[in-house]
Design an enzyme around this catalytic site. Structure first.
Site, PDB file in Angstrom:
ATOM      1  N   CYS B 115       0.880  -1.162   0.000  1.00 44.08           N
ATOM      2  CA  CYS B 115       0.000   0.000   0.000  1.00 44.08           C
ATOM      3  C   CYS B 115       0.916   1.210   0.000  1.00 44.08           C
ATOM      4  O   CYS B 115       1.536   1.526   1.011  1.00 44.08           O
ATOM      5  CB  CYS B 115      -0.902   0.006   1.236  1.00 44.08           C
ATOM      6  SG  CYS B 115      -1.801   1.555   1.425  1.00 44.08           S
ATOM      7  N   CYS B 118      -0.675   4.519   2.193  1.00 48.05           N
ATOM      8  CA  CYS B 118      -0.639   4.467   3.669  1.00 48.05           C
ATOM      9  C   CYS B 118      -0.009   3.139   4.027  1.00 48.05           C
ATOM     10  O   CYS B 118       1.156   2.959   3.755  1.00 48.05           O
ATOM     11  CB  CYS B 118      -2.007   4.735   4.290  1.00 48.05           C
ATOM     12  SG  CYS B 118      -3.435   3.953   3.543  1.00 48.05           S
ATOM     13  N   SER B 119      -0.736   2.214   4.611  1.00 45.96           N
ATOM     14  CA  SER B 119      -0.180   0.883   4.844  1.00 45.96           C
ATOM     15  C   SER B 119      -1.316  -0.115   4.957  1.00 45.96           C
ATOM     16  O   SER B 119      -1.311  -0.966   5.837  1.00 45.96           O
ATOM     17  CB  SER B 119       0.664   0.844   6.120  1.00 45.96           C
ATOM     18  OG  SER B 119       1.753   1.721   6.043  1.00 45.96           O
ATOM     19  N   CYS B 120      -2.314  -0.035   4.070  1.00 42.48           N
ATOM     20  CA  CYS B 120      -3.480  -0.925   4.144  1.00 42.48           C
ATOM     21  C   CYS B 120      -3.042  -2.387   4.186  1.00 42.48           C
ATOM     22  O   CYS B 120      -2.115  -2.783   3.470  1.00 42.48           O
ATOM     23  CB  CYS B 120      -4.378  -0.715   2.930  1.00 42.48           C
ATOM     24  SG  CYS B 120      -5.112   0.922   2.868  1.00 42.48           S
TER      25      CYS B 120
END
Lengths: 212, 215
Positions: B115, B118-120
């Site tokens: 991701c 963001c950091s999904c």
């Protein structure tokens, strides 16, 4: 907004850190587990209370960290600041409460409820196999169309159903728009990429793309 | 109420950062104390939430689903067609509306999840993501130099295998289903599940063989 959070393809970074991290330990430190729990519970409550809070608005709050802090802070440190900003923004707390420089805080009350505005779903324009080109610019506060994907040609692989458009969700309006799996050849995205079978696949909203 | 006011958020970040002690553990303590005293969060809610999370959520969920898919072709088909339903059928504590999507490795394809914005990650199913997954290095490089990134995890793809990098932008959360490793004929589901690593479900590791190559 084009802030530093949009990292895809940015060059100059070194090796990936901690590649041999242990699977069995989900949180390296206690405070990281706790901010995670606090954030998850807070999000659940803000949703239930219909304060106008959305995950896209929260993402945007994270994106507005000062750029130098965004790049150097630990993931969970960013979340602590973003949750404090959220608590202040929602009317739950004030800056001074977190500094501990006032009397014991009173029970909170949201200042004014601003429930989400919900709009009718829009129909989709594309089908699997369609060649598309992505938008070059989206003048919005928050977007999920990453810089490196803009103005590129790709192919619709699947139609995956309507989802809230992030641009509007971040501002408190829910407009469900058709989304698609879109595939790009790596050579279409990067000047140094070999023209082989490697590809980049991502989910995109209808308004991010135009017929090629 | 949410203001949806971008500059207000930026201003609050700067104010908070300049007025708070730098130690994140102290910042966390201040946040938790205020939210509980304000009555926004119940006392002990954090501990209760974490107990529940550590019991029900983690890489073992993905490993169980993958081991079942390796041993039951009908289940594998269901997992490919409707991943949330397949997860819920095997692990009822996982909400059937959880938007997880299983993507399958094959002899000619290798999937890698990132991701960049963001950091999904499928946090509600697989638990917290590895710290490297959230690093700026991984987020920047995985979409541009996936083979270089794989090499840093000791993964070299055989000739003829294409990389498919999935950049998570929407609410859907991807999980890689690795190929069943060689040398595991007749293994129980439990033994197979024990071979599945968190990194293999992101795609930085491809080969889960219990025995070294050439043996």
């Amino acid at each position: 907004m084009d802030t530093v959070h949009d990292l895809g393809g940015v060059q100059g970074f070194g090796p990936i850190p901690n590649t041999d991290e242990d699977d069995s330990r989900l949180f390296a430190e206690e405070w990281k587990a706790r901010i995670w729990a606090i954030a998850m519970m807070s999000m659940g409550r803000l949703r239930a209370d219909d304060t106008g809070w959305t995950l896209d608005w929260y993402r945007h709050v994270l994106e507005r960290l000062p750029p130098d802090l965004y790049l150097r802070m630990d993931y969970f440190e960013k979340w602590i600041l973003a949750m404090m900003v959220t608590a202040i923004d929602e009317g739950i707390a004030e800056i001074g409460d977190f500094r501990g420089d006032g009397p014991v805080p009173e029970p909170f009350a949201y200042t004014t409820a601003t429930p989400l505005i919900r709009q009718a779903e829009t129909p989709g324009r594309f089908a699997p196999g369609d060649t598309i080109v992505t938008r070059r610019d989206l003048p919005s506060m928050h977007t999920r169309l990453a810089r490196y994907m803009r103005g590129r040609r790709g192919v619709i692989e699947r139609v995956i159903g309507p989802q809230p458009l992030p641009e509007l969700a971040a501002e408190g309006t829910v407009l469900r728009e058709q989304t698609y799996v879109v595939r790009f050849r790596m050579a279409e995205l990067w000047p140094e990429a070999e023209d082989n079978g490697d590809s980049l696949v991502t989910d995109m909203w209808d308004s991010y793309i135009e017929p090629a | 109420m949410s203001s949806h006011h971008s500059e207000k958020a930026a201003h609050l970040h700067r104010e908070l950062h300049s007025h708070l002690p730098p130690d994140p553990a102290l910042r966390l303590k201040a946040l938790e104390t205020v939210l509980v005293r304000k009555g926004f969060l119940a006392e002990h809610a954090v501990d209760d939430w974490l107990d529940d999370y550590s019991e029900n959520v983690g890489p073992m969920n993905g490993a169980r689903v993958i081991a079942r898919a390796w041993t039951d072709p009908d289940f594998a088909e269901r997992l490919a067609d409707d991943s949330p339903a397949a997860f819920h059928a095997l692990i009822p504590t996982i909400d059937k509306g959880y938007p997880i999507v299983a993507v399958f490795n094959g002899p000619q394809v290798h999937n890698l999840i990132v991701c960049t914005l963001c950091s999904c990650y499928p946090l509600g199913v697989l638990g917290m993501s590895p710290s490297w997954y959230k690093s700026v290095e991984y987020r920047a490089r995985a979409v541009r130099d996936p083979r270089g990134v794989l090499a840093e995890f000791g993964t070299t793809l055989p000739p003829g295998v294409d990389v498919r990098v999935w950049d998570s932008t929407s609410d859907r959360r991807y999980m890689v289903v690795p190929e069943r490793p060689r040398g595991t004929d007749g293994w129980s589901e439990e033994a197979l599940a024990a071979l599945v690593t968190r990194n293999s479900m992101i795609g930085t590791v491809r080969d889960l063989s219990p025995v070294a190559d050439g043996s």
